[in-house]
Design a protein around this motif. Structure first.
Motif, PDB file in Angstrom:
ATOM      1  N   ILE A  36       0.863  -1.180   0.000  1.00  0.00           N
ATOM      2  CA  ILE A  36       0.000   0.000   0.000  1.00  0.00           C
ATOM      3  C   ILE A  36       0.901   1.233   0.000  1.00  0.00           C
ATOM      4  N   VAL A  37       0.556   2.199  -0.819  1.00  0.00           N
ATOM      5  CA  VAL A  37       1.384   3.391  -0.963  1.00  0.00           C
ATOM      6  C   VAL A  37       0.892   4.483  -0.020  1.00  0.00           C
ATOM      7  N   PHE A  38       1.758   4.844   0.927  1.00  0.00           N
ATOM      8  CA  PHE A  38       1.525   5.933   1.862  1.00  0.00           C
ATOM      9  C   PHE A  38       2.651   6.945   1.705  1.00  0.00           C
ATOM     10  N   LYS A  39       2.359   8.180   1.980  1.00  0.00           N
ATOM     11  CA  LYS A  39       3.372   9.220   2.095  1.00  0.00           C
ATOM     12  C   LYS A  39       3.121   9.891   3.434  1.00  0.00           C
ATOM     13  N   THR A  40       4.164  10.002   4.243  1.00  0.00           N
ATOM     14  CA  THR A  40       4.028  10.593   5.573  1.00  0.00           C
ATOM     15  C   THR A  40       5.085  11.670   5.749  1.00  0.00           C
ATOM     16  N   GLY A  41       4.687  12.768   6.339  1.00  0.00           N
ATOM     17  CA  GLY A  41       5.644  13.831   6.625  1.00  0.00           C
ATOM     18  C   GLY A  41       4.949  15.041   7.209  1.00  0.00           C
ATOM     19  N   LYS A  42       5.760  16.043   7.526  1.00  0.00           N
ATOM     20  CA  LYS A  42       5.240  17.295   8.063  1.00  0.00           C
ATOM     21  C   LYS A  42       4.791  18.162   6.892  1.00  0.00           C
ATOM     22  N   LEU A  43       3.583  18.702   6.984  1.00  0.00           N
ATOM     23  CA  LEU A  43       3.078  19.589   5.942  1.00  0.00           C
ATOM     24  C   LEU A  43       3.823  20.910   6.027  1.00  0.00           C
ATOM     25  N   THR A  44       4.544  21.245   4.954  1.00  0.00           N
ATOM     26  CA  THR A  44       5.319  22.487   4.959  1.00  0.00           C
ATOM     27  C   THR A  44       4.682  23.573   4.109  1.00  0.00           C
ATOM     28  N   ASN A  45       3.862  23.184   3.127  1.00  0.00           N
ATOM     29  CA  ASN A  45       3.217  24.179   2.283  1.00  0.00           C
ATOM     30  C   ASN A  45       2.027  23.544   1.576  1.00  0.00           C
ATOM     31  N   ALA A  46       1.047  24.372   1.249  1.00  0.00           N
ATOM     32  CA  ALA A  46      -0.131  23.938   0.498  1.00  0.00           C
ATOM     33  C   ALA A  46      -0.275  24.846  -0.717  1.00  0.00           C
ATOM     34  N   PHE A  47      -0.453  24.239  -1.876  1.00  0.00           N
ATOM     35  CA  PHE A  47      -0.574  24.975  -3.122  1.00  0.00           C
ATOM     36  C   PHE A  47      -1.952  24.737  -3.722  1.00  0.00           C
ATOM     37  N   ASP A  48      -2.273  25.440  -4.789  1.00  0.00           N
ATOM     38  CA  ASP A  48      -3.562  25.243  -5.467  1.00  0.00           C
ATOM     39  C   ASP A  48      -3.710  23.836  -6.024  1.00  0.00           C
ATOM     40  N   ASP A  49      -2.587  23.176  -6.331  1.00  0.00           N
ATOM     41  CA  ASP A  49      -2.658  21.875  -6.979  1.00  0.00           C
ATOM     42  C   ASP A  49      -2.127  20.711  -6.146  1.00  0.00           C
ATOM     43  N   GLY A  50      -1.696  20.967  -4.895  1.00  0.00           N
ATOM     44  CA  GLY A  50      -1.222  19.857  -4.084  1.00  0.00           C
ATOM     45  C   GLY A  50      -0.565  20.293  -2.788  1.00  0.00           C
ATOM     46  N   LEU A  51      -0.009  19.309  -2.094  1.00  0.00           N
ATOM     47  CA  LEU A  51       0.599  19.512  -0.782  1.00  0.00           C
ATOM     48  C   LEU A  51       2.088  19.208  -0.836  1.00  0.00           C
ATOM     49  N   LEU A  52       2.870  19.913  -0.035  1.00  0.00           N
ATOM     50  CA  LEU A  52       4.300  19.657   0.074  1.00  0.00           C
ATOM     51  C   LEU A  52       4.595  19.163   1.481  1.00  0.00           C
ATOM     52  N   LEU A  53       5.102  17.936   1.563  1.00  0.00           N
ATOM     53  CA  LEU A  53       5.479  17.340   2.841  1.00  0.00           C
ATOM     54  C   LEU A  53       6.991  17.303   2.951  1.00  0.00           C
ATOM     55  N   GLU A  54       7.465  17.239   4.189  1.00  0.00           N
ATOM     56  CA  GLU A  54       8.893  17.088   4.442  1.00  0.00           C
ATOM     57  C   GLU A  54       9.093  15.969   5.437  1.00  0.00           C
ATOM     58  N   THR A  55      10.072  15.109   5.178  1.00  0.00           N
ATOM     59  CA  THR A  55      10.339  13.991   6.064  1.00  0.00           C
ATOM     60  C   THR A  55      11.829  13.688   6.058  1.00  0.00           C
ATOM     61  N   GLU A  56      12.259  12.809   6.935  1.00  0.00           N
ATOM     62  CA  GLU A  56      13.651  12.373   7.003  1.00  0.00           C
ATOM     63  C   GLU A  56      13.743  10.929   6.535  1.00  0.00           C
ATOM     64  N   ARG A  57      14.682  10.656   5.631  1.00  0.00           N
ATOM     65  CA  ARG A  57      14.965   9.290   5.179  1.00  0.00           C
ATOM     66  C   ARG A  57      16.465   9.130   5.065  1.00  0.00           C
ATOM     67  N   GLU A  58      16.986   8.138   5.730  1.00  0.00           N
ATOM     68  CA  GLU A  58      18.412   7.832   5.675  1.00  0.00           C
ATOM     69  C   GLU A  58      19.251   9.078   5.960  1.00  0.00           C
ATOM     70  N   ASN A  59      18.876   9.791   7.026  1.00  0.00           N
ATOM     71  CA  ASN A  59      19.576  10.990   7.491  1.00  0.00           C
ATOM     72  C   ASN A  59      19.580  12.133   6.475  1.00  0.00           C
ATOM     73  N   GLN A  60      18.599  12.146   5.576  1.00  0.00           N
ATOM     74  CA  GLN A  60      18.462  13.242   4.622  1.00  0.00           C
ATOM     75  C   GLN A  60      17.042  13.774   4.673  1.00  0.00           C
ATOM     76  N   THR A  61      16.915  15.081   4.501  1.00  0.00           N
ATOM     77  CA  THR A  61      15.602  15.701   4.415  1.00  0.00           C
ATOM     78  C   THR A  61      15.068  15.499   3.008  1.00  0.00           C
ATOM     79  N   VAL A  62      13.833  14.994   2.919  1.00  0.00           N
ATOM     80  CA  VAL A  62      13.195  14.733   1.627  1.00  0.00           C
ATOM     81  C   VAL A  62      11.905  15.533   1.567  1.00  0.00           C
TER      82      VAL A  62
END
Length: 79
Positions: A36-62
């Motif tokens: 199952i495809v999930f995306k999890t992260g902190k909401l950093t911005n909301a646009f007219d066409d979608g959401l921008l999330l930020e998360t940490e993976r392998e010690n990198q900000t994504v």
């Protein structure tokens, strides 16, 4: 109903994608399987066409951009 996503900036979202299942390959057996495809992260911005999330993976900000048309369900955590 339209949601004002700006009210949820800096909160953690768990987004279930419309594309419910993504195929990946198990590196040990080289057999494909679906997850199952999930995306999890902190909401950093909301646009007219979608959401921008930020998360940490392998010690990198994504940063993850999710178009509204790809969203099936969103869980909002006030952590």
């Amino acid at each position: 109903m339209k949601i004002d996503w700006n009210e949820y900036i800096n909160q953690t979202l768990n987004v279930t994608m419309n594309e419910n299942y993504g195929m990946i390959v198990d590196p040990k057996t080289e057999n494909p399987f679906y997850e199952i495809v999930f995306k999890t992260g902190k909401l950093t911005n909301a646009f007219d066409d979608g959401l921008l999330l930020e998360t940490e993976r392998e010690n990198q900000t994504v940063k993850i951009f999710i178009p509204f048309g790809s969203i099936k369900c969103v869980e909002i955590f006030d952590i």
